[in-house]
Write a protein that holds these residues in place. Structure first.
Motif, short mmCIF file in Angstrom:
data_model
loop_
_atom_site.label_atom_id
_atom_site.label_comp_id
_atom_site.label_asym_id
_atom_site.label_seq_id
_atom_site.Cartn_x
_atom_site.Cartn_y
_atom_site.Cartn_z
N SER A 161 -1.74 -4.23 1.22
CA SER A 161 -1.09 -3.64 0.03
C SER A 161 -2.09 -2.71 -0.65
CB SER A 161 -0.65 -4.73 -0.94
OG SER A 161 0.14 -5.71 -0.30
N LYS A 166 -5.91 5.36 -0.02
CA LYS A 166 -5.21 5.25 1.26
C LYS A 166 -6.01 4.36 2.20
CE LYS A 166 -5.38 8.70 4.17
NZ LYS A 166 -5.16 10.03 4.80
N VAL A 185 -1.47 3.80 5.10
CA VAL A 185 -0.75 3.13 4.02
C VAL A 185 -1.21 3.78 2.71
CG1 VAL A 185 -0.13 0.93 2.99
CG2 VAL A 185 -0.82 1.02 5.39
N GLU A 186 -0.28 4.47 2.06
CA GLU A 186 -0.61 5.20 0.84
C GLU A 186 -0.50 4.30 -0.39
OE1 GLU A 186 -1.58 8.32 0.96
OE2 GLU A 186 -0.95 8.96 2.98
N LYS A 189 2.21 1.42 -1.44
CA LYS A 189 2.89 0.98 -0.22
C LYS A 189 2.15 -0.21 0.41
CE LYS A 189 5.90 4.39 -0.30
NZ LYS A 189 7.36 4.16 -0.46
N GLU A 190 2.85 -0.89 1.32
CA GLU A 190 2.24 -1.97 2.07
C GLU A 190 2.88 -2.09 3.45
OE1 GLU A 190 2.80 -5.50 -0.28
OE2 GLU A 190 4.92 -5.73 0.29
N VAL A 191 2.13 -2.67 4.36
CA VAL A 191 2.66 -2.95 5.70
C VAL A 191 2.35 -4.40 6.05
CG1 VAL A 191 2.50 -0.61 6.61
CG2 VAL A 191 0.55 -2.17 6.86
N GLU A 205 7.97 0.28 8.92
CA GLU A 205 7.16 1.35 8.36
C GLU A 205 6.63 0.89 6.99
OE1 GLU A 205 6.43 4.33 9.80
OE2 GLU A 205 7.44 3.56 11.59
N PRO A 206 5.58 1.55 6.47
CA PRO A 206 5.10 1.19 5.14
C PRO A 206 6.22 1.23 4.10
CG PRO A 206 3.52 2.62 6.21
CD PRO A 206 4.73 2.58 7.10
N LYS A 207 6.30 0.18 3.28
CA LYS A 207 7.32 0.07 2.24
C LYS A 207 6.66 -0.09 0.88
CE LYS A 207 11.01 -1.96 5.06
NZ LYS A 207 11.97 -3.09 5.18
N ASP A 208 7.48 -0.01 -0.19
CA ASP A 208 6.96 -0.23 -1.53
C ASP A 208 6.36 -1.63 -1.62
OD1 ASP A 208 7.81 2.27 -2.27
OD2 ASP A 208 9.63 1.57 -3.27
N ILE A 209 5.30 -1.76 -2.40
CA ILE A 209 4.65 -3.06 -2.57
C ILE A 209 5.64 -4.06 -3.17
CG2 ILE A 209 2.89 -4.32 -3.88
CD1 ILE A 209 1.10 -1.88 -3.67
#
Length: 293
Positions: A161, A166, A185-186, A189-191, A205-209
């Protein structure tokens, strides 16, 4: 100018250059890295080669290769003047730190648990900061991010997270090879990466935290970074509620959830039998208490 005098001047110049090079190397050696336990209370240990297990304490000097464990309580490690590693309970890692303060190489082998990394200044071109987990590797230049390694059944998960900057992630397969593909991961965002014994991959894909799954201590840390003037991703407090998990009359944990959002089931259970008295597909709009029954 006589030939003899010219030779003397040349020799002196060479000596000056040699002394300057030696001086630079001495200064580089003296520009050692600061590695220490910045803060600690609770139950934990530092395991050092040839010395065995040591009880940690605040301002304890660490060495590269130390294996550090926090069972309960709180611990923060400091590397150089501007890198802080905050450990959560039930966390175990190995710290490898080489180079000097100008060309630092920091590698954290996170075996289990969660850490929040606060790298306050951008790394120099000669420096690196990497974290390795059982199924992923990640590198940064300067940022605030949390890495959580946990297991559900026989599946190992790594959640990354990012609150600022980045983080570049790559998969690590069961045979130890590392994927050539990089996933960035910007901020905000989190993966999640999983490994089930046969497959290692990203869940998506990376999603909102999912701030509901971020501990309050980490939220407070990120708030502090914002108070210092840094641009960090943070949940809108005015639109959040607090969910409290209770076990045998004691607080097991809390979550911050956006109004209208869903509660995340804790990754750890307080007992071998029983369950949370809650349907996790429900939404919450006010402060809520959930009990283990």
């Amino acid at each position: 100018m006589s030939k003899k005098k010219g030779i003397i001047i040349t020799v002196v110049a060479v000596i000056v250059i040699v002394l300057a090079v030696i001086g630079i190397r001495v200064l580089q050696k003296k520009s050692y890295r600061l590695l220490k336990v910045y803060e600690f209370y609770g139950d934990g240990s530092v395991n050092r080669e040839k010395k065995g297990e040591i009880t940690p304490y605040a301002n304890m000097v660490l060495e590269s290769g130390d294996e550090i464990k926090l069972n309960t309580g709180k611990m923060c490690l400091q590397a150089d003047e501007d890198k802080f590693i905050h450990l959560e309970e039930d966390t175990e890692l190995k710290l490898v730190a080489t180079g000097n303060s100008a060309n630092s190489k920091t590698t954290i082998e996170l075996k289990q648990g969660a850490i929040t990394n606060d790298i306050q200044n951008k790394l120099s071109d000669e420096s690196s900061y990497d974290i390795n987990t059982p199924n992923a590797t990640m590198s940064v230049r300067g940022t605030i991010f949390r890495v959580n390694v946990y297991k559900i059944g026989n599946v190992t998960y790594t959640k990354v997270s990012v609150f600022e900057g980045k983080v570049t992630t790559r998969l690590v397969y069961t045979d130890g090879t590392v994927s050539d593909e990089e996933v960035d991961v910007e901020k905000g965002k989190e993966v999640i990466i999983f490994e089930d014994g046969t497959t290692t991959d990203y869940l998506s894909e990376p999603k909102d935290i999912d701030f509901a799954a971020i501990p309050d201590d980490v939220i407070d840390l990120v708030k502090g970074a914002r108070d210092d003037g840094r641009d960090v991703a943070l949940m809108d407090e005015e639109n959040t509620v607090t969910v409290t998990f209770m076990y045998n009359g004691s607080v097991f944990g809390t979550q911050k959830v956006e109004k209208g959002g869903k509660v995340s089931m804790p990754s750890l259970a307080p007992a071998a039998t029983g369950g949370w008295d809650w349907k996790f597909d429900r939404t919450v709009d006010e402060d809520t208490t959930i009990e283990w029954k």
